[in-house]
Write a protein that holds these residues in place. Structure first.
Motif, PDB file in Angstrom:
ATOM      1  N   GLY A  31       1.804  -2.645   4.764  1.00 18.46           N
ATOM      2  CA  GLY A  31       1.848  -1.821   5.641  1.00 18.46           C
ATOM      3  C   GLY A  31       3.336  -1.375   5.359  1.00 18.46           C
ATOM      4  O   GLY A  31       4.368  -1.943   5.373  1.00 18.46           O
ATOM      5  N   SER A  32       3.277  -0.459   7.058  1.00 18.83           N
ATOM      6  CA  SER A  32       4.252  -0.182   6.871  1.00 18.83           C
ATOM      7  C   SER A  32       6.012  -0.916   7.394  1.00 18.83           C
ATOM      8  O   SER A  32       6.858  -1.168   7.570  1.00 18.83           O
ATOM      9  N   ALA A  33       5.210  -2.626   8.313  1.00 24.51           N
ATOM     10  CA  ALA A  33       5.911  -3.303   8.395  1.00 24.51           C
ATOM     11  C   ALA A  33       6.413  -4.230   7.972  1.00 24.51           C
ATOM     12  O   ALA A  33       7.096  -5.927   8.053  1.00 24.51           O
ATOM     13  N   GLY A  34       5.983  -4.545   6.611  1.00 22.53           N
ATOM     14  CA  GLY A  34       6.369  -4.691   5.396  1.00 22.53           C
ATOM     15  C   GLY A  34       5.424  -6.026   4.652  1.00 22.53           C
ATOM     16  O   GLY A  34       6.069  -7.044   4.587  1.00 22.53           O
ATOM     17  N   GLY A  35       4.809  -6.646   5.302  1.00 20.68           N
ATOM     18  CA  GLY A  35       3.743  -7.320   5.343  1.00 20.68           C
ATOM     19  C   GLY A  35       2.978  -7.988   3.873  1.00 20.68           C
ATOM     20  O   GLY A  35       3.558  -6.788   3.137  1.00 20.68           O
ATOM     21  N   PRO A  36       2.282  -8.683   3.824  1.00 15.48           N
ATOM     22  CA  PRO A  36       2.531  -8.883   2.073  1.00 15.48           C
ATOM     23  C   PRO A  36       1.361  -7.660   1.796  1.00 15.48           C
ATOM     24  O   PRO A  36       0.301  -7.200   3.099  1.00 15.48           O
ATOM     25  N   PRO A  37       1.076  -7.660   1.037  1.00 12.67           N
ATOM     26  CA  PRO A  37      -0.065  -6.922  -0.035  1.00 12.67           C
ATOM     27  C   PRO A  37      -1.634  -6.940   0.391  1.00 12.67           C
ATOM     28  O   PRO A  37      -2.094  -8.388   0.634  1.00 12.67           O
ATOM     29  N   LEU A  38      -2.507  -6.335   0.469  1.00 18.54           N
ATOM     30  CA  LEU A  38      -3.840  -6.953   1.611  1.00 18.54           C
ATOM     31  C   LEU A  38      -4.660  -7.783   0.507  1.00 18.54           C
ATOM     32  O   LEU A  38      -5.551  -8.217   0.616  1.00 18.54           O
ATOM     33  N   ILE A  39      -3.962  -7.414  -1.106  1.00 20.66           N
ATOM     34  CA  ILE A  39      -4.886  -7.926  -2.365  1.00 20.66           C
ATOM     35  C   ILE A  39      -4.393  -9.029  -2.146  1.00 20.66           C
ATOM     36  O   ILE A  39      -5.221 -10.134  -2.584  1.00 20.66           O
ATOM     37  N   VAL A  40      -3.369  -9.498  -1.791  1.00 18.43           N
ATOM     38  CA  VAL A  40      -2.495 -11.500  -1.546  1.00 18.43           C
ATOM     39  C   VAL A  40      -3.736 -11.815  -0.277  1.00 18.43           C
ATOM     40  O   VAL A  40      -4.079 -12.701  -0.914  1.00 18.43           O
ATOM     41  N   MET A  41      -3.501 -11.194   0.947  1.00 20.53           N
ATOM     42  CA  MET A  41      -4.514 -11.785   1.976  1.00 20.53           C
ATOM     43  C   MET A  41      -5.757 -11.682   1.096  1.00 20.53           C
ATOM     44  O   MET A  41      -6.681 -12.500   2.120  1.00 20.53           O
TER      45      MET A  41
END
Length: 241
Positions: A31-41
């Motif tokens: 996301g725009s906030a620099g969180g981990p990629p969705l695939i990792v989650m």
């Protein structure tokens, strides 16, 4: 010729911005906030779920093993049936049939139901077909109770019979008794000259007869079991005044 802008390099203007660098960011770039990629989650979530599934499986297997290893309760033993009581042992049977016992009893023409004035005993020879007392003396017209004690080592039956006469009369009484097998060879009730007799007794038994003595004279007493009188089992009763 070369073209240059007045102040800075030329950058094309996009009215909507690039989709790869928009506010929401890329599906695989975070996301725009620099969180981990969705695939990792998604991968982490899948891993956590898989681990929980393994834990549950291991837990169930462990419980199943414990149940399997637990000893099975033994079956409650069925109560055995109460044994039926065995029938009580039959009482010792008499040596004579009931009909014979009814007639194998004391008797004689001189038998009385009175209080005796005198009691005497007589026995057989323990080792022979004979009386131990071959002579007896009594007073006339006396009520006497005679106890005949059949103690002998031969295991044979005996009785005591008083006859009114000598050997000829005794032989007739003896013959009448031989023909009375149903009553174990005692004289029949209507036997002439049979004054008194005891029942036929097994070895070890005692029998009694109460009678009134006859007039003064000499009388014989015999045993009427088959063969005993002929073998010499007799004695003499002397009746005095």
């Amino acid at each position: 010729m070369s073209w240059r802008g007045s102040g800075s390099s030329f950058r094309p203007r996009s009215s909507g911005g690039s989709r790869s660098s928009g506010n929401g960011g890329s599906t695989f770039s975070g996301g725009s906030a620099g969180g981990p990629p969705l695939i990792v989650m998604m991968g982490l979530a899948f891993g956590v779920g898989f681990i929980m599934l393994l834990v549950m499986i291991v837990s169930n297997v462990g419980q199943g093993g414990a149940i399997a290893s637990a000893p099975r309760p033994t079956a409650t033993p069925r109560p055995t049936a109460t044994p039926r009581p065995t029938s009580a042992p039959a009482a010792t049977q008499p040596t004579t049939a009931p009909a014979a016992q009814a007639t194998n009893a004391p008797g004689g023409t001189n038998v009385v139901n009175e209080t005796p004035a005198q009691t005497v005993e007589i026995r057989p020879d323990p080792n022979a077909l004979a009386f131990a007392q071959t002579s007896l003396s009594l007073s006339a017209n006396t009520v006497v109770k005679l106890d005949f004690i059949n103690q002998n080592n031969l295991g044979v039956q005996h009785n005591w019979v008083l006859v009114n006469g000598g050997d000829d009369v005794a032989a007739a009484v003896n013959n009448a008794a031989q023909n009375n097998a149903d009553a174990l060879f005692v004289p029949p009730p209507d036997t002439p000259n049979a004054l008194a007799w005891t029942a036929m007794l097994n070895a070890g038994q005692t029998g009694s007869v109460t009678f009134r003595t006859p007039p003064p004279g000499t009388y014989l007493y015999i045993c009427t079991f088959p063969g005993h009188y002929l073998a010499g089992m007799k004695g003499t009763l002397t009746v005095t005044q």
